[in-house]
Write an enzyme that holds these catalytic residues in place. Structure first.
Site, PDB file in Angstrom:
ATOM      1  CB  SER A  22      -0.892   0.023   1.242  1.00 13.04           C
ATOM      2  OG  SER A  22      -1.809  -1.038   1.202  1.00 13.04           O
ATOM      3  NE  ARG A 122     -10.138  -6.972  -6.974  1.00 11.56           N
ATOM      4  CZ  ARG A 122      -9.164  -6.603  -6.156  1.00 11.56           C
ATOM      5  NH1 ARG A 122      -7.909  -6.668  -6.557  1.00 11.56           N
ATOM      6  NH2 ARG A 122      -9.438  -6.173  -4.953  1.00 11.56           N
ATOM      7  CD  GLN A 169      -8.028  -1.193  -3.258  1.00 13.84           C
ATOM      8  OE1 GLN A 169      -9.010  -1.433  -3.957  1.00 13.84           O
ATOM      9  NE2 GLN A 169      -7.004  -2.020  -3.170  1.00 13.84           N
ATOM     10  CG  ASP A 315      -5.172  -7.056   2.052  1.00 16.02           C
ATOM     11  OD1 ASP A 315      -6.275  -7.233   1.510  1.00 16.02           O
ATOM     12  OD2 ASP A 315      -4.465  -6.054   1.844  1.00 16.02           O
ATOM     13  NE  ARG A 387      -2.791  -9.977   0.471  1.00 15.32           N
ATOM     14  CZ  ARG A 387      -1.621  -9.343   0.565  1.00 15.32           C
ATOM     15  NH1 ARG A 387      -0.569  -9.947   1.062  1.00 15.32           N
ATOM     16  NH2 ARG A 387      -1.498  -8.084   0.175  1.00 15.32           N
TER      17      ARG A 387
HETATM   18  C1  S3P Z   1      -5.596  -1.369   0.054  1.00 16.17           C
HETATM   19  C2  S3P Z   1      -6.855  -1.455   0.576  1.00 16.17           C
HETATM   20  C3  S3P Z   1      -7.593  -2.720   0.763  1.00 16.17           C
HETATM   21  C4  S3P Z   1      -6.665  -3.928   0.646  1.00 16.17           C
HETATM   22  C5  S3P Z   1      -5.710  -3.814  -0.509  1.00 16.17           C
HETATM   23  C6  S3P Z   1      -4.834  -2.575  -0.346  1.00 16.17           C
HETATM   24  C7  S3P Z   1      -4.950  -0.046  -0.091  1.00 16.17           C
HETATM   25  O1  S3P Z   1      -8.575  -2.833  -0.255  1.00 16.17           O
HETATM   26  O2  S3P Z   1      -7.419  -5.119   0.530  1.00 16.17           O
HETATM   27  O3  S3P Z   1      -4.868  -4.954  -0.591  1.00 16.17           O
HETATM   28  O4  S3P Z   1      -3.730   0.009  -0.335  1.00 16.17           O
HETATM   29  O5  S3P Z   1      -5.648   0.973   0.041  1.00 16.17           O
HETATM   30  P1  S3P Z   1     -10.062  -2.232  -0.065  1.00 16.17           P
HETATM   31  O6  S3P Z   1      -9.958  -0.778  -0.017  1.00 16.17           O
HETATM   32  O7  S3P Z   1     -10.812  -2.725  -1.272  1.00 16.17           O
HETATM   33  O8  S3P Z   1     -10.563  -2.840   1.215  1.00 16.17           O
END
Ligand code: S3P
Length: 434
Positions: A22, A122, A169, A315, A387
Protein backbone atom coordinates in the site's frame (compact mmCIF):
# COMPACT_ATOMS: atom_id res chain seq x y z
CA UNK A 1 5.01 -21.92 -11.44
CA UNK A 2 3.88 -24.45 -8.80
CA UNK A 3 4.88 -24.86 -5.18
CA UNK A 4 5.56 -28.32 -3.78
CA UNK A 5 5.57 -28.62 0.00
CA UNK A 6 6.92 -31.48 2.05
CA UNK A 7 4.96 -31.71 5.30
CA UNK A 8 6.42 -30.62 8.64
CA UNK A 9 9.22 -28.28 9.70
CA UNK A 10 9.84 -25.43 12.13
CA UNK A 11 10.24 -21.73 11.44
CA UNK A 12 13.28 -20.12 13.08
CA UNK A 13 15.58 -17.17 12.51
CA UNK A 14 15.31 -13.49 11.67
CA UNK A 15 14.03 -11.93 8.46
CA UNK A 16 12.80 -8.72 6.89
CA UNK A 17 9.91 -9.31 4.49
CA UNK A 18 9.51 -7.02 1.44
CA UNK A 19 8.15 -3.48 1.62
CA UNK A 20 4.53 -2.53 2.25
CA UNK A 21 2.47 -2.74 -0.94
CA UNK A 22 0.00 0.00 0.00
CA UNK A 23 2.75 2.45 0.96
CA UNK A 24 4.87 1.57 -2.10
CA UNK A 25 2.01 2.40 -4.50
CA UNK A 26 1.37 5.67 -2.72
CA UNK A 27 5.06 6.64 -2.64
CA UNK A 28 5.14 6.61 -6.45
CA UNK A 29 1.82 8.42 -6.86
CA UNK A 30 2.43 11.20 -4.37
CA UNK A 31 6.13 11.41 -5.24
CA UNK A 32 5.16 11.97 -8.88
CA UNK A 33 2.62 14.67 -7.99
CA UNK A 34 4.94 16.47 -5.57
CA UNK A 35 7.28 19.32 -6.30
CA UNK A 36 10.87 18.16 -5.88
CA UNK A 37 12.66 14.83 -5.58
CA UNK A 38 11.29 11.98 -3.44
CA UNK A 39 13.74 9.28 -2.41
CA UNK A 40 12.06 6.01 -1.47
CA UNK A 41 13.83 3.19 0.37
CA UNK A 42 12.41 -0.24 1.18
CA UNK A 43 10.20 -0.03 -1.92
CA UNK A 44 8.34 -3.25 -2.78
CA UNK A 45 9.77 -4.48 -6.07
CA UNK A 46 6.68 -6.60 -6.67
CA UNK A 47 4.69 -6.62 -9.89
CA UNK A 48 1.83 -4.53 -8.47
CA UNK A 49 3.89 -1.55 -7.31
CA UNK A 50 6.09 -1.79 -10.42
CA UNK A 51 2.97 -1.50 -12.60
CA UNK A 52 2.17 1.79 -10.85
CA UNK A 53 5.75 2.93 -11.39
CA UNK A 54 5.53 2.16 -15.12
CA UNK A 55 2.20 3.98 -15.38
CA UNK A 56 3.76 7.19 -14.04
CA UNK A 57 6.78 6.82 -16.32
CA UNK A 58 4.27 6.59 -19.18
CA UNK A 59 2.92 9.96 -18.03
CA UNK A 60 6.33 11.59 -18.32
CA UNK A 61 7.59 11.22 -14.75
CA UNK A 62 11.29 10.42 -14.49
CA UNK A 63 11.74 7.61 -12.01
CA UNK A 64 15.15 6.07 -11.25
CA UNK A 65 15.87 2.73 -9.60
CA UNK A 66 19.46 2.99 -8.39
CA UNK A 67 19.41 -0.21 -6.32
CA UNK A 68 17.34 -2.86 -4.59
CA UNK A 69 14.32 -1.24 -2.91
CA UNK A 70 15.55 2.22 -3.78
CA UNK A 71 13.53 4.53 -6.03
CA UNK A 72 14.00 8.20 -6.90
CA UNK A 73 10.89 9.98 -8.14
CA UNK A 74 11.41 13.33 -9.85
CA UNK A 75 8.10 14.96 -9.04
CA UNK A 76 6.32 16.99 -11.71
CA UNK A 77 3.80 18.73 -9.45
CA UNK A 78 0.03 18.24 -9.32
CA UNK A 79 -0.39 19.64 -12.82
CA UNK A 80 2.72 18.25 -14.51
CA UNK A 81 1.60 14.84 -15.78
CA UNK A 82 1.59 14.24 -19.53
CA UNK A 83 -1.00 12.32 -21.53
CA UNK A 84 0.05 8.65 -21.82
CA UNK A 85 0.40 7.36 -25.38
CA UNK A 86 -1.22 3.98 -24.51
CA UNK A 87 -3.71 2.55 -22.01
CA UNK A 88 -2.11 2.22 -18.57
CA UNK A 89 -1.84 -1.46 -17.60
CA UNK A 90 -1.97 -1.93 -13.83
CA UNK A 91 -1.58 -5.71 -13.94
CA UNK A 92 -3.18 -7.35 -10.92
CA UNK A 93 -3.33 -4.23 -8.75
CA UNK A 94 -6.70 -3.06 -7.43
CA UNK A 95 -4.96 -0.37 -5.38
CA UNK A 96 -3.14 0.96 -8.43
CA UNK A 97 -6.30 1.14 -10.48
CA UNK A 98 -8.66 2.59 -7.87
CA UNK A 99 -6.28 5.26 -6.62
CA UNK A 100 -5.14 6.27 -10.08
CA UNK A 101 -8.72 6.52 -11.28
CA UNK A 102 -9.21 9.29 -8.71
CA UNK A 103 -6.22 11.35 -9.67
CA UNK A 104 -6.65 10.81 -13.43
CA UNK A 105 -10.23 12.11 -13.19
CA UNK A 106 -8.70 15.52 -12.43
CA UNK A 107 -6.23 15.64 -15.35
CA UNK A 108 -6.60 17.72 -18.51
CA UNK A 109 -6.03 14.63 -20.74
CA UNK A 110 -7.97 11.45 -21.52
CA UNK A 111 -6.69 8.16 -20.16
CA UNK A 112 -7.54 4.48 -20.06
CA UNK A 113 -6.85 2.03 -17.23
CA UNK A 114 -6.68 -1.70 -17.76
CA UNK A 115 -5.24 -4.79 -16.08
CA UNK A 116 -5.01 -8.57 -16.09
CA UNK A 117 -7.99 -10.94 -16.20
CA UNK A 118 -8.41 -10.88 -12.40
CA UNK A 119 -8.34 -7.07 -12.17
CA UNK A 120 -10.66 -6.76 -15.16
CA UNK A 121 -13.26 -8.82 -13.29
CA UNK A 122 -13.21 -6.64 -10.15
CA UNK A 123 -15.86 -4.01 -9.34
CA UNK A 124 -14.92 -0.41 -10.10
CA UNK A 125 -18.42 1.05 -9.68
CA UNK A 126 -17.41 1.79 -6.11
CA UNK A 127 -14.93 4.42 -7.38
CA UNK A 128 -16.83 5.50 -10.49
CA UNK A 129 -19.92 6.49 -8.46
CA UNK A 130 -18.30 9.09 -6.18
CA UNK A 131 -16.09 10.40 -9.00
CA UNK A 132 -19.16 10.98 -11.17
CA UNK A 133 -20.72 12.91 -8.30
CA UNK A 134 -17.61 15.09 -8.40
CA UNK A 135 -18.20 15.74 -12.10
CA UNK A 136 -15.83 13.17 -13.60
CA UNK A 137 -16.60 11.40 -16.85
CA UNK A 138 -15.71 7.71 -16.75
CA UNK A 139 -16.96 4.76 -18.76
CA UNK A 140 -16.34 1.11 -17.98
CA UNK A 141 -17.10 -2.33 -19.34
CA UNK A 142 -20.30 -4.05 -18.30
CA UNK A 143 -20.98 -4.13 -14.58
CA UNK A 144 -18.52 -1.35 -13.79
CA UNK A 145 -15.50 -3.53 -14.70
CA UNK A 146 -12.23 -2.35 -16.29
CA UNK A 147 -11.04 -1.15 -18.70
CA UNK A 148 -11.96 2.35 -17.51
CA UNK A 149 -11.93 5.28 -19.90
CA UNK A 150 -11.53 8.63 -18.21
CA UNK A 151 -12.28 11.84 -20.08
CA UNK A 152 -9.90 14.63 -19.19
CA UNK A 153 -10.53 18.34 -18.83
CA UNK A 154 -13.45 18.08 -16.42
CA UNK A 155 -13.35 20.50 -13.50
CA UNK A 156 -14.07 18.40 -10.41
CA UNK A 157 -16.04 19.75 -7.47
CA UNK A 158 -15.54 18.85 -3.84
CA UNK A 159 -18.22 16.60 -2.36
CA UNK A 160 -19.02 14.89 0.89
CA UNK A 161 -19.18 11.12 0.41
CA UNK A 162 -20.43 8.48 2.85
CA UNK A 163 -18.48 5.37 1.93
CA UNK A 164 -20.93 2.48 1.49
CA UNK A 165 -18.20 -0.03 2.45
CA UNK A 166 -15.04 0.08 4.58
CA UNK A 167 -12.51 0.56 1.78
CA UNK A 168 -9.24 2.44 1.94
CA UNK A 169 -9.02 2.29 -1.83
CA UNK A 170 -12.32 4.10 -2.32
CA UNK A 171 -11.50 6.59 0.45
CA UNK A 172 -8.10 7.28 -1.12
CA UNK A 173 -9.55 7.58 -4.62
CA UNK A 174 -11.99 10.28 -3.49
CA UNK A 175 -9.33 12.16 -1.52
CA UNK A 176 -6.88 12.10 -4.45
CA UNK A 177 -9.59 13.41 -6.78
CA UNK A 178 -10.30 16.02 -4.10
CA UNK A 179 -6.79 17.44 -4.64
CA UNK A 180 -8.15 18.61 -8.01
CA UNK A 181 -11.62 19.56 -6.79
CA UNK A 182 -13.09 23.00 -6.18
CA UNK A 183 -13.49 23.47 -2.44
CA UNK A 184 -13.62 20.81 0.20
CA UNK A 185 -13.83 17.04 -0.28
CA UNK A 186 -14.72 14.84 2.67
CA UNK A 187 -15.50 11.19 3.33
CA UNK A 188 -16.93 9.24 6.23
CA UNK A 189 -16.07 5.59 6.67
CA UNK A 190 -18.34 2.95 8.18
CA UNK A 191 -15.25 1.65 10.02
CA UNK A 192 -11.64 2.86 10.14
CA UNK A 193 -9.49 1.58 7.27
CA UNK A 194 -5.78 1.92 6.50
CA UNK A 195 -4.82 5.58 6.61
CA UNK A 196 -1.56 5.57 4.60
CA UNK A 197 -2.91 8.11 2.09
CA UNK A 198 -3.77 10.61 4.80
CA UNK A 199 -0.43 10.10 6.56
CA UNK A 200 1.60 10.45 3.39
CA UNK A 201 -0.31 13.51 2.20
CA UNK A 202 0.46 15.16 5.54
CA UNK A 203 4.10 14.05 5.22
CA UNK A 204 4.14 15.89 1.87
CA UNK A 205 2.89 19.05 3.56
CA UNK A 206 -0.78 18.77 2.56
CA UNK A 207 -3.36 19.54 5.20
CA UNK A 208 -5.77 16.64 5.79
CA UNK A 209 -8.12 16.67 8.73
CA UNK A 210 -9.54 13.59 10.45
CA UNK A 211 -12.30 14.43 12.85
CA UNK A 212 -14.79 11.96 14.32
CA UNK A 213 -14.50 9.61 11.35
CA UNK A 214 -14.73 12.43 8.77
CA UNK A 215 -11.60 12.85 6.65
CA UNK A 216 -11.34 15.98 4.54
CA UNK A 217 -9.07 18.19 2.50
CA UNK A 218 -9.28 21.36 0.36
CA UNK A 219 -8.49 21.17 -3.34
CA UNK A 220 -5.94 23.38 -5.00
CA UNK A 221 -2.91 22.98 -2.74
CA UNK A 222 0.48 21.54 -3.58
CA UNK A 223 2.64 18.63 -2.41
CA UNK A 224 6.25 19.02 -1.28
CA UNK A 225 8.58 16.07 -1.93
CA UNK A 226 9.69 14.11 1.13
CA UNK A 227 11.78 10.97 1.63
CA UNK A 228 9.94 7.76 2.39
CA UNK A 229 11.22 4.71 4.28
CA UNK A 230 8.74 1.94 3.44
CA UNK A 231 8.29 -0.49 6.35
CA UNK A 232 8.13 -4.24 5.78
CA UNK A 233 4.57 -5.24 4.88
CA UNK A 234 2.60 -6.65 7.82
CA UNK A 235 0.43 -8.45 5.26
CA UNK A 236 3.51 -10.35 4.03
CA UNK A 237 4.80 -10.81 7.59
CA UNK A 238 1.47 -12.47 8.40
CA UNK A 239 2.37 -15.69 6.57
CA UNK A 240 5.32 -16.15 8.90
CA UNK A 241 3.45 -15.00 12.01
CA UNK A 242 0.97 -17.80 11.34
CA UNK A 243 3.70 -20.24 10.22
CA UNK A 244 5.70 -19.82 13.44
CA UNK A 245 2.53 -19.92 15.55
CA UNK A 246 1.41 -23.30 14.15
CA UNK A 247 4.76 -25.14 13.86
CA UNK A 248 6.01 -26.62 17.11
CA UNK A 249 9.47 -25.38 18.16
CA UNK A 250 9.33 -22.21 16.04
CA UNK A 251 11.01 -18.99 17.16
CA UNK A 252 11.18 -16.11 14.70
CA UNK A 253 11.91 -12.37 14.59
CA UNK A 254 10.53 -10.25 11.73
CA UNK A 255 12.24 -6.87 11.58
CA UNK A 256 11.06 -3.36 10.65
CA UNK A 257 7.41 -4.37 10.20
CA UNK A 258 4.78 -1.63 9.78
CA UNK A 259 2.40 -1.68 12.76
CA UNK A 260 0.09 1.16 11.75
CA UNK A 261 -2.96 0.85 14.07
CA UNK A 262 -5.22 0.48 11.01
CA UNK A 263 -3.26 -2.64 9.94
CA UNK A 264 -2.76 -4.65 13.13
CA UNK A 265 -5.98 -6.67 13.17
CA UNK A 266 -3.86 -9.77 12.53
CA UNK A 267 -1.87 -9.22 15.74
CA UNK A 268 -5.07 -8.70 17.71
CA UNK A 269 -6.79 -11.76 16.23
CA UNK A 270 -3.78 -14.07 16.66
CA UNK A 271 -3.43 -12.73 20.21
CA UNK A 272 -7.04 -13.69 20.96
CA UNK A 273 -6.30 -17.17 19.56
CA UNK A 274 -3.46 -17.56 22.04
CA UNK A 275 -0.44 -16.77 19.85
CA UNK A 276 2.85 -15.84 21.51
CA UNK A 277 3.72 -12.56 19.79
CA UNK A 278 5.61 -9.57 21.19
CA UNK A 279 6.64 -6.25 19.71
CA UNK A 280 10.15 -4.93 20.28
CA UNK A 281 12.06 -1.82 19.33
CA UNK A 282 8.91 0.18 18.48
CA UNK A 283 9.76 3.35 16.59
CA UNK A 284 8.40 5.67 13.92
CA UNK A 285 9.76 5.99 10.38
CA UNK A 286 8.42 8.74 8.13
CA UNK A 287 5.09 9.00 9.92
CA UNK A 288 4.48 5.23 10.10
CA UNK A 289 5.03 3.15 13.26
CA UNK A 290 7.26 0.07 12.91
CA UNK A 291 8.51 -2.67 15.22
CA UNK A 292 10.42 -5.94 15.28
CA UNK A 293 7.94 -8.74 15.88
CA UNK A 294 8.96 -11.81 17.88
CA UNK A 295 6.75 -14.87 17.43
CA UNK A 296 7.06 -18.31 18.99
CA UNK A 297 5.01 -21.47 18.60
CA UNK A 298 1.94 -21.61 20.83
CA UNK A 299 -1.13 -23.83 20.74
CA UNK A 300 -3.98 -21.82 19.20
CA UNK A 301 -7.66 -21.98 20.03
CA UNK A 302 -10.65 -21.18 17.84
CA UNK A 303 -12.48 -17.88 18.43
CA UNK A 304 -15.34 -15.74 17.18
CA UNK A 305 -13.43 -13.04 15.31
CA UNK A 306 -14.60 -9.60 16.51
CA UNK A 307 -16.20 -7.82 13.54
CA UNK A 308 -14.46 -4.56 14.36
CA UNK A 309 -11.15 -6.27 13.52
CA UNK A 310 -12.24 -7.23 10.00
CA UNK A 311 -11.21 -4.05 8.13
CA UNK A 312 -7.98 -3.96 10.14
CA UNK A 313 -7.02 -7.47 8.96
CA UNK A 314 -8.75 -7.57 5.58
CA UNK A 315 -5.80 -8.97 3.60
CA UNK A 316 -4.74 -11.35 6.35
CA UNK A 317 -7.76 -13.69 6.40
CA UNK A 318 -6.43 -16.35 4.03
CA UNK A 319 -3.48 -16.94 6.40
CA UNK A 320 -5.73 -16.57 9.46
CA UNK A 321 -7.96 -19.33 8.06
CA UNK A 322 -4.92 -21.63 8.15
CA UNK A 323 -4.33 -20.61 11.78
CA UNK A 324 -7.99 -21.46 12.45
CA UNK A 325 -7.60 -24.86 10.76
CA UNK A 326 -4.69 -25.63 13.11
CA UNK A 327 -6.45 -24.31 16.22
CA UNK A 328 -8.37 -26.32 18.76
CA UNK A 329 -12.10 -25.79 18.30
CA UNK A 330 -14.20 -23.65 16.02
CA UNK A 331 -13.41 -20.24 14.51
CA UNK A 332 -16.23 -18.07 13.19
CA UNK A 333 -15.79 -15.10 10.85
CA UNK A 334 -18.70 -12.84 9.90
CA UNK A 335 -18.99 -9.35 8.45
CA UNK A 336 -16.28 -10.00 5.85
CA UNK A 337 -18.19 -9.87 2.56
CA UNK A 338 -15.42 -7.71 1.08
CA UNK A 339 -13.28 -10.87 0.94
CA UNK A 340 -15.41 -11.95 -1.99
CA UNK A 341 -14.13 -9.13 -4.23
CA UNK A 342 -10.38 -9.35 -3.63
CA UNK A 343 -7.89 -10.80 -6.12
CA UNK A 344 -10.17 -13.87 -5.91
CA UNK A 345 -13.32 -14.66 -3.95
CA UNK A 346 -11.20 -15.46 -0.91
CA UNK A 347 -13.99 -17.12 1.06
CA UNK A 348 -14.74 -19.56 -1.76
CA UNK A 349 -11.08 -20.10 -2.70
CA UNK A 350 -9.98 -20.81 0.88
CA UNK A 351 -13.00 -23.02 1.57
CA UNK A 352 -12.19 -25.15 -1.46
CA UNK A 353 -8.55 -25.58 -0.44
CA UNK A 354 -9.42 -26.30 3.19
CA UNK A 355 -11.88 -28.96 2.07
CA UNK A 356 -9.17 -30.50 -0.13
CA UNK A 357 -6.96 -30.78 2.97
CA UNK A 358 -9.83 -32.36 4.91
CA UNK A 359 -10.58 -29.36 7.11
CA UNK A 360 -14.26 -29.10 7.96
CA UNK A 361 -15.72 -25.70 7.09
CA UNK A 362 -19.00 -24.00 6.35
CA UNK A 363 -19.18 -21.08 3.94
CA UNK A 364 -21.36 -18.13 4.98
CA UNK A 365 -22.46 -15.30 2.77
CA UNK A 366 -20.17 -12.90 4.64
CA UNK A 367 -17.64 -15.23 6.25
CA UNK A 368 -16.80 -18.81 7.16
CA UNK A 369 -16.87 -21.28 10.04
CA UNK A 370 -13.75 -23.43 10.36
CA UNK A 371 -13.36 -26.46 12.61
CA UNK A 372 -9.76 -26.87 13.71
CA UNK A 373 -8.32 -30.35 13.31
CA UNK A 374 -5.94 -32.46 11.26
CA UNK A 375 -4.71 -31.33 7.86
CA UNK A 376 -4.06 -33.78 5.06
CA UNK A 377 -2.25 -33.15 1.80
CA UNK A 378 -3.56 -32.46 -1.69
CA UNK A 379 -3.54 -30.27 -4.76
CA UNK A 380 -4.65 -26.65 -4.26
CA UNK A 381 -6.08 -24.18 -6.78
CA UNK A 382 -5.04 -20.58 -6.11
CA UNK A 383 -7.49 -18.86 -8.47
CA UNK A 384 -4.51 -16.67 -9.52
CA UNK A 385 -4.42 -15.16 -6.02
CA UNK A 386 -1.03 -14.58 -4.37
CA UNK A 387 -2.35 -14.77 -0.82
CA UNK A 388 -4.19 -18.07 -1.40
CA UNK A 389 -0.91 -19.58 -2.66
CA UNK A 390 1.19 -18.40 0.30
CA UNK A 391 -1.46 -19.41 2.85
CA UNK A 392 -1.58 -23.02 1.70
CA UNK A 393 2.22 -23.11 1.54
CA UNK A 394 2.48 -22.48 5.29
CA UNK A 395 -0.32 -24.99 5.95
CA UNK A 396 2.22 -27.68 5.03
CA UNK A 397 3.93 -27.16 8.39
CA UNK A 398 1.02 -29.04 9.95
CA UNK A 399 -0.10 -31.20 7.05
CA UNK A 400 0.16 -34.98 7.02
CA UNK A 401 0.78 -35.27 3.29
CA UNK A 402 2.45 -33.40 0.45
CA UNK A 403 0.76 -30.21 -0.74
CA UNK A 404 1.03 -29.07 -4.34
CA UNK A 405 -0.11 -25.54 -5.10
CA UNK A 406 -0.93 -24.76 -8.72
CA UNK A 407 -0.44 -21.46 -10.49
CA UNK A 408 1.77 -19.51 -8.07
CA UNK A 409 3.16 -16.86 -10.43
CA UNK A 410 1.04 -14.18 -8.82
CA UNK A 411 2.99 -14.49 -5.57
CA UNK A 412 5.40 -11.98 -7.13
CA UNK A 413 2.71 -9.28 -7.10
CA UNK A 414 3.22 -8.73 -3.38
CA UNK A 415 6.04 -11.01 -2.22
CA UNK A 416 8.87 -11.55 -4.70
CA UNK A 417 11.26 -14.19 -3.33
CA UNK A 418 8.68 -15.72 -0.98
CA UNK A 419 9.79 -19.31 -1.61
CA UNK A 420 13.50 -18.59 -1.06
CA UNK A 421 12.86 -16.63 2.14
CA UNK A 422 10.43 -19.27 3.43
CA UNK A 423 12.94 -22.04 2.67
CA UNK A 424 15.65 -20.16 4.56
CA UNK A 425 13.39 -19.98 7.61
CA UNK A 426 12.52 -23.68 7.55
CA UNK A 427 9.56 -24.25 5.22
CA UNK A 428 10.18 -27.30 3.00
CA UNK A 429 9.10 -25.63 -0.22
CA UNK A 430 10.27 -25.99 -3.78
CA UNK A 431 9.15 -23.93 -6.71
CA UNK A 432 8.59 -25.88 -9.92
CA UNK A 433 8.69 -23.83 -13.07
CA UNK A 434 6.40 -25.22 -15.75
C1 S3P B 1 -5.60 -1.37 0.05
C2 S3P B 1 -6.86 -1.46 0.58
C3 S3P B 1 -7.59 -2.72 0.76
C4 S3P B 1 -6.66 -3.93 0.65
C5 S3P B 1 -5.71 -3.81 -0.51
C6 S3P B 1 -4.83 -2.58 -0.35
C7 S3P B 1 -4.95 -0.05 -0.09
O1 S3P B 1 -8.57 -2.83 -0.26
O2 S3P B 1 -7.42 -5.12 0.53
O3 S3P B 1 -4.87 -4.95 -0.59
O4 S3P B 1 -3.73 0.01 -0.34
O5 S3P B 1 -5.65 0.97 0.04
P1 S3P B 1 -10.06 -2.23 -0.06
O6 S3P B 1 -9.96 -0.78 -0.02
O7 S3P B 1 -10.81 -2.73 -1.27
O8 S3P B 1 -10.56 -2.84 1.21
Amino acid sequence: MEFKLTPGGTICGEARVPGDKSISHRSIMLGALAEGVTRVSGFLEGDDALATLSAFRAMGVEIERPGEGSVIVNGVGLHGLEAPAHPLDLGNAGTGMRLMCGLLAGQPFDSELTGDASLCSRPMGRVIDPLQLMGAEITSSEGGRPPLRITGGRQLRGIHYDLPMASAQVKSCVLLAGLYGNGRTSVTEPAPTRDHTERMLRGFGYQVSSDNGVISLEGGGSLRAADIDVPADISSATFFLVAASIAQGSDLVLTHVGINPTRIGVLNILGLMGADISLNNEREVGGEPVADIHVRYAPLKGIEIPEDQVPLAIDEFPALFIAAACAEGRTVLRGAKELRVKESDRIAAMAEGLTTLGVENEVLDDGIIIEGGRLGGGVINTFHDHRIAMSFAIAALRAEGEIRILDCDHVATSFPGFDALARGLGLQISALVD
